[in-house]
Design a protein around this motif. Structure first.
Motif, PDB file in Angstrom:
ATOM      1  N   HIS A 127       0.846  -1.195   0.000  1.00  0.00           N
ATOM      2  CA  HIS A 127       0.000   0.000   0.000  1.00  0.00           C
ATOM      3  C   HIS A 127       0.877   1.239   0.000  1.00  0.00           C
ATOM      4  CE1 HIS A 127      -2.953  -3.002   1.468  1.00  0.00           C
ATOM      5  NE2 HIS A 127      -3.763  -2.304   0.695  1.00  0.00           N
ATOM      6  N   HIS A 128       0.743   2.031  -1.045  1.00  0.00           N
ATOM      7  CA  HIS A 128       1.519   3.262  -1.198  1.00  0.00           C
ATOM      8  C   HIS A 128       0.564   4.286  -1.812  1.00  0.00           C
ATOM      9  CE1 HIS A 128       4.987   5.780  -1.683  1.00  0.00           C
ATOM     10  NE2 HIS A 128       5.090   5.653  -2.986  1.00  0.00           N
ATOM     11  N   THR A 129       1.080   5.376  -2.342  1.00  0.00           N
ATOM     12  CA  THR A 129       0.184   6.378  -2.937  1.00  0.00           C
ATOM     13  C   THR A 129      -0.182   6.035  -4.374  1.00  0.00           C
ATOM     14  OG1 THR A 129       2.095   7.686  -3.601  1.00  0.00           O
ATOM     15  CG2 THR A 129       1.095   8.214  -1.473  1.00  0.00           C
ATOM     16  N   ILE A 130       0.550   5.102  -4.961  1.00  0.00           N
ATOM     17  CA  ILE A 130       0.193   4.540  -6.266  1.00  0.00           C
ATOM     18  C   ILE A 130       0.431   3.034  -6.154  1.00  0.00           C
ATOM     19  CG2 ILE A 130       0.826   6.645  -7.536  1.00  0.00           C
ATOM     20  CD1 ILE A 130       3.359   5.196  -8.480  1.00  0.00           C
ATOM     21  N   PRO A 131      -0.068   2.231  -7.109  1.00  0.00           N
ATOM     22  CA  PRO A 131       0.164   0.789  -7.016  1.00  0.00           C
ATOM     23  C   PRO A 131       1.650   0.470  -6.859  1.00  0.00           C
ATOM     24  CG  PRO A 131      -1.491   1.214  -8.672  1.00  0.00           C
ATOM     25  CD  PRO A 131      -0.957   2.565  -8.241  1.00  0.00           C
ATOM     26  N   SER A 132       1.969  -0.302  -5.840  1.00  0.00           N
ATOM     27  CA  SER A 132       3.360  -0.617  -5.521  1.00  0.00           C
ATOM     28  C   SER A 132       3.446  -2.098  -5.170  1.00  0.00           C
ATOM     29  CB  SER A 132       3.824   0.256  -4.349  1.00  0.00           C
ATOM     30  OG  SER A 132       5.184   0.015  -4.032  1.00  0.00           O
ATOM     31  N   PHE A 133       4.586  -2.698  -5.510  1.00  0.00           N
ATOM     32  CA  PHE A 133       4.769  -4.131  -5.302  1.00  0.00           C
ATOM     33  C   PHE A 133       6.072  -4.413  -4.565  1.00  0.00           C
ATOM     34  CE2 PHE A 133       2.019  -3.723  -8.975  1.00  0.00           C
ATOM     35  CZ  PHE A 133       1.071  -4.722  -8.784  1.00  0.00           C
ATOM     36  N   GLY A 134       6.125  -5.586  -3.955  1.00  0.00           N
ATOM     37  CA  GLY A 134       7.376  -6.109  -3.436  1.00  0.00           C
ATOM     38  C   GLY A 134       7.692  -7.389  -4.179  1.00  0.00           C
ATOM     39  N   PHE A 135       8.977  -7.700  -4.305  1.00  0.00           N
ATOM     40  CA  PHE A 135       9.385  -8.910  -5.022  1.00  0.00           C
ATOM     41  C   PHE A 135      10.068  -9.873  -4.055  1.00  0.00           C
ATOM     42  CE2 PHE A 135       9.413  -5.495  -8.231  1.00  0.00           C
ATOM     43  CZ  PHE A 135       8.480  -6.016  -9.116  1.00  0.00           C
ATOM     44  N   VAL A 136       9.742 -11.139  -4.186  1.00  0.00           N
ATOM     45  CA  VAL A 136      10.329 -12.164  -3.325  1.00  0.00           C
ATOM     46  C   VAL A 136      10.997 -13.208  -4.215  1.00  0.00           C
ATOM     47  CG1 VAL A 136       9.886 -13.910  -1.569  1.00  0.00           C
ATOM     48  CG2 VAL A 136       8.578 -11.763  -1.573  1.00  0.00           C
ATOM     49  N   VAL A 137      12.307 -13.336  -4.042  1.00  0.00           N
ATOM     50  CA  VAL A 137      13.087 -14.301  -4.820  1.00  0.00           C
ATOM     51  C   VAL A 137      13.376 -15.499  -3.924  1.00  0.00           C
ATOM     52  CG1 VAL A 137      15.161 -14.666  -6.201  1.00  0.00           C
ATOM     53  CG2 VAL A 137      14.171 -12.366  -6.016  1.00  0.00           C
ATOM     54  N   THR A 138      12.933 -16.668  -4.338  1.00  0.00           N
ATOM     55  CA  THR A 138      13.104 -17.869  -3.523  1.00  0.00           C
ATOM     56  C   THR A 138      13.939 -18.894  -4.276  1.00  0.00           C
ATOM     57  OG1 THR A 138      10.914 -17.480  -2.588  1.00  0.00           O
ATOM     58  CG2 THR A 138      11.897 -19.641  -2.208  1.00  0.00           C
ATOM     59  N   GLU A 139      14.945 -19.365  -3.597  1.00  0.00           N
ATOM     60  CA  GLU A 139      15.826 -20.379  -4.167  1.00  0.00           C
ATOM     61  C   GLU A 139      15.329 -21.751  -3.713  1.00  0.00           C
ATOM     62  OE1 GLU A 139      20.689 -20.662  -4.211  1.00  0.00           O
ATOM     63  OE2 GLU A 139      19.662 -20.372  -2.314  1.00  0.00           O
ATOM     64  N   ALA A 140      15.324 -22.723  -4.603  1.00  0.00           N
ATOM     65  CA  ALA A 140      14.879 -24.071  -4.220  1.00  0.00           C
ATOM     66  C   ALA A 140      15.904 -24.719  -3.288  1.00  0.00           C
ATOM     67  CB  ALA A 140      14.701 -24.931  -5.470  1.00  0.00           C
ATOM     68  N   ASP A 141      15.406 -25.586  -2.403  1.00  0.00           N
ATOM     69  CA  ASP A 141      16.325 -26.377  -1.572  1.00  0.00           C
ATOM     70  C   ASP A 141      17.140 -27.292  -2.479  1.00  0.00           C
ATOM     71  OD1 ASP A 141      15.141 -25.199   0.591  1.00  0.00           O
ATOM     72  OD2 ASP A 141      13.904 -26.942   1.120  1.00  0.00           O
ATOM     73  N   GLN A 142      18.344 -27.582  -2.064  1.00  0.00           N
ATOM     74  CA  GLN A 142      19.170 -28.526  -2.826  1.00  0.00           C
ATOM     75  C   GLN A 142      19.581 -29.675  -1.924  1.00  0.00           C
ATOM     76  OE1 GLN A 142      22.524 -26.614  -4.651  1.00  0.00           O
ATOM     77  NE2 GLN A 142      21.250 -25.038  -5.622  1.00  0.00           N
ATOM     78  N   ASN A 143      19.518 -30.904  -2.481  1.00  0.00           N
ATOM     79  CA  ASN A 143      19.988 -32.048  -1.702  1.00  0.00           C
ATOM     80  C   ASN A 143      21.461 -31.877  -1.357  1.00  0.00           C
ATOM     81  OD1 ASN A 143      17.566 -33.456  -1.636  1.00  0.00           O
ATOM     82  ND2 ASN A 143      17.951 -34.411  -3.632  1.00  0.00           N
ATOM     83  N   GLY A 144      21.833 -32.479  -0.235  1.00  0.00           N
ATOM     84  CA  GLY A 144      23.223 -32.393   0.194  1.00  0.00           C
ATOM     85  C   GLY A 144      24.134 -33.218  -0.706  1.00  0.00           C
ATOM     86  N   ARG A 145      25.415 -33.187  -0.384  1.00  0.00           N
ATOM     87  CA  ARG A 145      26.390 -33.950  -1.173  1.00  0.00           C
ATOM     88  C   ARG A 145      26.323 -35.438  -0.836  1.00  0.00           C
ATOM     89  NH1 ARG A 145      32.115 -30.775  -1.588  1.00  0.00           N
ATOM     90  NH2 ARG A 145      31.278 -28.772  -2.289  1.00  0.00           N
ATOM     91  N   LEU A 146      26.644 -36.263  -1.813  1.00  0.00           N
ATOM     92  CA  LEU A 146      26.772 -37.697  -1.556  1.00  0.00           C
ATOM     93  C   LEU A 146      28.022 -37.930  -0.713  1.00  0.00           C
ATOM     94  CD1 LEU A 146      25.975 -39.376  -5.012  1.00  0.00           C
ATOM     95  CD2 LEU A 146      24.627 -39.535  -2.903  1.00  0.00           C
ATOM     96  N   ASP A 147      27.867 -38.757   0.310  1.00  0.00           N
ATOM     97  CA  ASP A 147      29.014 -39.099   1.152  1.00  0.00           C
ATOM     98  C   ASP A 147      29.609 -40.402   0.604  1.00  0.00           C
ATOM     99  OD1 ASP A 147      30.698 -40.125   3.146  1.00  0.00           O
ATOM    100  OD2 ASP A 147      29.605 -39.000   4.693  1.00  0.00           O
ATOM    101  N   VAL A 148      30.690 -40.277  -0.146  1.00  0.00           N
ATOM    102  CA  VAL A 148      31.239 -41.430  -0.871  1.00  0.00           C
ATOM    103  C   VAL A 148      31.688 -42.534   0.089  1.00  0.00           C
ATOM    104  CG1 VAL A 148      33.013 -42.190  -2.501  1.00  0.00           C
ATOM    105  CG2 VAL A 148      31.885 -39.977  -2.813  1.00  0.00           C
TER     106      VAL A 148
END
Lengths: 406, 406
Positions: free
Chosen positions: B155-176
């Motif tokens: 909510h502002h004096t004109i239409p205003s937005f916020g942006f949310v950048v989300t990174e996907a989870d990544q599986n951990g490393r293989l433990d050889v």
């Protein structure tokens, strides 16, 4: 207009307001803005500057800022201010110069852009004039309180104009001792003689103004040209200018490339200036490859190259002086009197002197705000105390220009 | 997208390209530009930046720069580039966010501006999408190669937005060593386990991914909000952000004035950040009255005031850290692993380290280019090496804003 310290701006590239803040000038004094052509490096700073002026002047609904520029400027300003929902605490008007067909490149029609202003006026906008070319050709912009501004035709890759500001001649001072010697009584006759009228005394003696007036103060002329590969259509307007700001984008060896992109070399500028009797040629609008002399490094080329090429292009007998504009530089220009020594005194000042009155012979100055670290913006000013201050602000951030169709 | 060093820009006030040049980032890397709202101090630098990118990338007709912003952005960009006759050596597309009715001020209709793009596309323009709000509300902008961007309502004096950048989870490393210990043969089974699939060995033994994978690398979340007097409609999107850039235009004692102009105080930002579990709150978009700490004089107020007010507004138990952005500042953000020590390591660097690889736990950074002498421009960056670099560039040249109708 002569007396209230107005500032006039010529061109307004992105970042102009930042350079402006570095100068000694005040945004609230800006009264007129002239745009030579619509390329971004000459125009993209305009919406922001208009908002900044708004912050500087607070509420001045009676004031109307005047903008002059090629057809399309009105639409750009209206759209930018309206889409950004920018109200202003003052009025503004855009007077558009209607280009001649010869100013359009051959391929203009291949990219059809509607330059007409559509939709309702901006809430603070007054309806501007559409100014068409008169004989010459020249476009009559304004003539007010001893100053006239005309525009002339330039050849560039899009319609481009140059502006010529001409000051009216002023009669010299009344010589009171001569008046007394001739028996002219103090009173209304003084005023008539001062205005240049012949008067007759009660004794029947006829007094000519030339008998009692000092030397006429010749009006000065400043010409500020937009980007061009050919300034000669403006020769009749620029003739005998005290100062000519002329672009010199690339050095002489790059002549063909300069022409291809609609620009000039130092030799082109110098020959034109000399031929039309310009007293002082100020080079500006350099390609980013040329660094200010103060930023010279072992690898870099500087504007000294351009300055030397312009000087070398003048005939040995030329009376034209040449300087290369640098950011925040200011140059004073003398006003020559008709029947006294007319030698010019050119004073180059780094900053305007703070306060105090200036030598009456130094009313005009050329200044150019200092280059930022990245030569981000380059601006040039013509400033004075008793006449409006002229500021030429264009951006060389991308002075290669966006690639354009011609 | 993760791997090619893209730069993403959030907002682009006048002079952004000048600040950008002062950073370590390269214009040719800019791939996406997000505009929170159409006020000039967030948008007027866009046409110039697009031209500068054009100079940086030379000819790249296959490349399409993506712009996202409120309805009206497409028209502004098209008109500015077309009237200035600016062709680009690359393609661009403007995806418009269609605001909800509650984002418009009550008096919006009193100044009727047509926000629809009219006329033909710019020669390098591709037709963009019109993105409407989904549940939440939220606007789904993109989801590509492990990164998703959503927009939320402000909510502002004109239409205003916020942006949310989300990174996907990544599986951990293989433990050889564990794989060998369990008798898993090298080959395709390694790949399946890495992807999170359960596998069965020839012996009949079932191996769960959790037996051989290191800790999951949690995706990070960065939220960059436009001007607002109320961020709470974005709570569900901003929740648990690693970094939240939130405006703090005026100090708490000016709360009513801040609200009147559609802005926030430090206390408002801090309470929101704490309530939605933000790990690090970065204050920015200060009124010009607050000078950077480095520019402090005896007379001036600094951003230290705003920082202190935000910290004081947090409950004593809050885990939220607060910093006040300064120009060209950069901040690294850790990536926490699910089952190891999740304490954050926040490194604040004045410049990105030149070359070399960074600690893998420091992929995100917040930077804010240095204030010019006149605090002319203020920018904030979220930068990283393996993910796109985020840059928030807005201008505070006239951050009082042009007076606007609400």
């Amino acid at each position: 207009m002569h007396k209230d310290g107005q500032v006039w701006i010529f061109d307004c590239g992105e970042g102009s307001q930042i350079q402006f803040q570095k100068s000694s000038l005040r945004p609230g004094r800006i009264a007129k803005i002239f745009i030579t052509h619509l390329h971004g490096d000459h125009m993209f700073g305009l919406p922001g500057l208009l908002c900044t002026i708004g912050n500087a002047v607070q509420e001045r609904p009676e004031f109307v800022l005047e903008l002059y520029g090629p057809k399309g400027l009105r639409k750009f300003v209206r759209q930018s201010l309206s889409l950004s929902r920018s109200l202003l605490p003052y009025g503004y008007v855009v007077h558009e110069l209607v280009p001649l067909s010869e100013q359009y490149p051959a391929n203009w029609g291949e990219w059809n852009v509607d330059h007409d202003s559509t939709g309702p006026l901006h809430p603070q906008e007054k309806q501007g004039r559409d100014i068409v070319a008169g004989d010459g050709p020249s476009w009559d912009l304004l003539c007010d309180d001893g100053l006239c501004v005309k525009a002339g035709l330039l050849h560039h890759t899009i319609p481009s104009f140059g502006f010529v500001v001409t000051e009216a001649d002023q009669n010299g001072r009344l010589d009171v001792s001569k008046l007394r010697g001739l028996g002219v009584p103090t009173g209304p006759l003084y005023g008539k003689l001062k205005k240049g009228e012949t008067v007759t005394l009660k004794s029947g003696t006829i007094i000519e103004p030339s008998q009692v007036l000092g030397p006429t103060k010749l009006g000065r002329k400043a010409s500020i040209l937009g980007d061009t590969r050919d300034p000669w259509s403006m020769a009749h307007l620029v003739k005998d200018s005290d100062v000519l700001l002329h672009e010199a984008t690339m050095q002489n060896s790059l002549h063909d490339k300069a022409i291809e992109f609609g620009h000039s070399t130092p030799a082109m500028a110098a020959k034109f200036a000399d031929c039309v009797g310009v007293k002082r040629l100020v080079l500006f609008h350099y390609s980013q490859r040329y660094k200010p002399v103060s930023k010279e490094t072992s690898e870099s080329e500087t504007t000294e190259i351009l300055l030397k090429e312009a000087k070398d292009a003048l005939p040995p007998t030329s009376a034209c002086e040449v300087i290369a504009a640098e950011d925040l530089m200011e140059i004073s220009i003398t006003r020559s009197a008709q029947d006294t020594d007319t030698s010019e005194f050119w004073a180059l000042r780094k900053r305007r002197s703070g306060g105090g009155s200036q030598d009456a012979q130094q009313l005009l100055a050329v200044a150019s705000p200092k280059c930022s670290t990245y030569s981000a913006t380059k601006s040039n000013q013509l400033v004075g105390e008793n006449i409006p201050q002229f500021v030429s602000l264009f951006s060389v951030l991308y002075n290669k220009g966006c690639p354009n169709p011609s």
